[in-house]
Motif scaffolding. Structure first.
Motif, mmCIF file in Angstrom:
data_model
loop_
_atom_site.group_PDB
_atom_site.id
_atom_site.type_symbol
_atom_site.label_atom_id
_atom_site.label_comp_id
_atom_site.label_asym_id
_atom_site.label_seq_id
_atom_site.Cartn_x
_atom_site.Cartn_y
_atom_site.Cartn_z
ATOM 1 N N SER A 48 4.141 -17.776 -7.554
ATOM 2 C CA SER A 48 3.623 -16.803 -8.511
ATOM 3 C C SER A 48 4.773 -16.003 -9.095
ATOM 4 O O SER A 48 5.711 -15.633 -8.389
ATOM 5 C CB SER A 48 2.641 -15.838 -7.833
ATOM 6 N N TYR A 49 4.694 -15.729 -10.384
ATOM 7 C CA TYR A 49 5.725 -14.925 -11.041
ATOM 8 C C TYR A 49 5.631 -13.459 -10.600
ATOM 9 O O TYR A 49 4.562 -12.974 -10.209
ATOM 10 C CB TYR A 49 5.553 -14.939 -12.566
ATOM 11 N N THR A 50 6.731 -12.761 -10.730
ATOM 12 C CA THR A 50 6.765 -11.321 -10.473
ATOM 13 C C THR A 50 5.733 -10.608 -11.348
ATOM 14 O O THR A 50 5.661 -10.837 -12.555
ATOM 15 C CB THR A 50 8.164 -10.749 -10.777
ATOM 16 N N GLY A 51 4.909 -9.775 -10.713
ATOM 17 C CA GLY A 51 3.928 -8.974 -11.443
ATOM 18 C C GLY A 51 2.564 -9.605 -11.574
ATOM 19 O O GLY A 51 1.652 -9.001 -12.157
ATOM 20 N N LEU A 52 2.388 -10.818 -11.031
ATOM 21 C CA LEU A 52 1.109 -11.520 -11.145
ATOM 22 C C LEU A 52 0.669 -12.038 -9.775
ATOM 23 O O LEU A 52 1.488 -12.193 -8.862
ATOM 24 C CB LEU A 52 1.237 -12.682 -12.134
ATOM 25 N N GLY A 53 -0.641 -12.335 -9.649
ATOM 26 C CA GLY A 53 -1.150 -12.877 -8.387
ATOM 27 C C GLY A 53 -0.855 -11.950 -7.223
ATOM 28 O O GLY A 53 -1.000 -10.725 -7.322
ATOM 29 N N GLU A 54 -0.399 -12.523 -6.116
ATOM 30 C CA GLU A 54 -0.110 -11.724 -4.923
ATOM 31 C C GLU A 54 1.124 -10.837 -5.111
ATOM 32 O O GLU A 54 1.451 -10.021 -4.243
ATOM 33 C CB GLU A 54 0.066 -12.631 -3.690
ATOM 34 N N ARG A 55 1.771 -10.956 -6.282
ATOM 35 C CA ARG A 55 2.925 -10.105 -6.597
ATOM 36 C C ARG A 55 2.583 -9.104 -7.700
ATOM 37 O O ARG A 55 3.463 -8.557 -8.363
ATOM 38 C CB ARG A 55 4.102 -10.988 -6.997
ATOM 39 N N ALA A 56 1.278 -8.865 -7.904
ATOM 40 C CA ALA A 56 0.814 -7.947 -8.957
ATOM 41 C C ALA A 56 1.308 -6.512 -8.735
ATOM 42 O O ALA A 56 1.472 -5.756 -9.703
ATOM 43 C CB ALA A 56 -0.715 -7.969 -9.031
#
Length: 243
Positions: free
Chosen positions: A45-53
């Protein structure tokens, strides 16, 4: 006679650059299919999205997401990669393939943007620019709210998607891609999703790649996210491409 074990040379490592508002979780249906076929599927997952929101902030841009993927390649020591870019992930995958040329063996765009050097997503999706910016202005000004799911998406999937999709930092769509190694020459394929094309956003890329002998062109009878709505059909097509 006994069936011989699957040759290790036929097992592939697929690395997915996911679409906007999405994350690695959206490829959940593909993991068992890939495993059954003997392949490895990596869906960061990209930074800022999904589990990295929780890491979302106004400075996140296309470069952030390219670096996310390059670090997965580095720290997981991935090699002979089949790089898959879906939707916005085509922007990310193009940058990753440019900077990891010794690790990526082929590139597959799934209903995705295919940028040239110096282009941003807004540059190649001009009709989408103003509506998205207007959407950002209605919120905190730096994030674009998710788009609606296509009409063929099952109700339970719509609920699953809606609960997990996150607003997208606007800089991701404004950042111009910088190719560091010149034109990409590795094998490339384009998969065009023909059902409910979103305002023909990806039609220009389909037509361009279909007529270019440097590309292999495929179509799938599915809407924009076949990893959600048509996983078996997408799996069969990916198998065909890498065979």
């Amino acid at each position: 006679m006994e069936t011989p074990p699957m040759s290790s040379t036929s097992a592939k490592t697929f690395l997915v650059c996911h679409g906007a508002w999405s994350a690695g979780w959206a490829w959940k249906k593909m993991h068992p299919l890939m495993q059954a076929a003997g392949h490895r599927l990596v869906t960061p997952s990209y930074t800022g999205l999904g589990e990295r929101a929780h890491l979302a902030n106004p400075s996140i841009d296309l470069e952030t997401h390219i670096e996310d993927m390059l670090n997965v390649i580095k720290y997981e020591d991935l090699r002979d990669i089949v790089l898959v870019g879906h939707s916005y992930g085509g922007m990310v995958a193009t940058g990753v393939a440019d900077r990891a040329r010794d690790r990526v063996t082929q590139l597959i765009y799934v209903d995705a943007f295919v940028p040239d050097d110096g282009q941003s997503l807004f540059d190649i999706n001009e009709p989408g620019r103003q509506p998205m910016l207007d959407g950002a202005k209605k919120g905190d000004g730096w994030r674009i709210p998710p788009m609606t799911s296509p009409p063929d998406t099952a109700a339970e999937d719509v609920e699953w998607l809606a609960a997990r999709r996150a607003p997208m930092p606007v800089k991701c769509f404004e950042t111009r891609l910088k190719l560091q190694g010149g034109t990409l020459t590795l094998p490339r394929s384009y998969i065009y999703a023909t059902r409910f094309p979103p305002a023909d956003t990806f039609g220009p890329f389909a037509r361009k790649t279909k007529s270019d002998p440097a590309w292999r062109y495929f179509e799938i009878d599915a809407s924009h996210s076949p990893n959600v709505t048509a996983p078996q059909a997408l799996m069969a097509l990916l198998e065909k491409i890498v065979a």
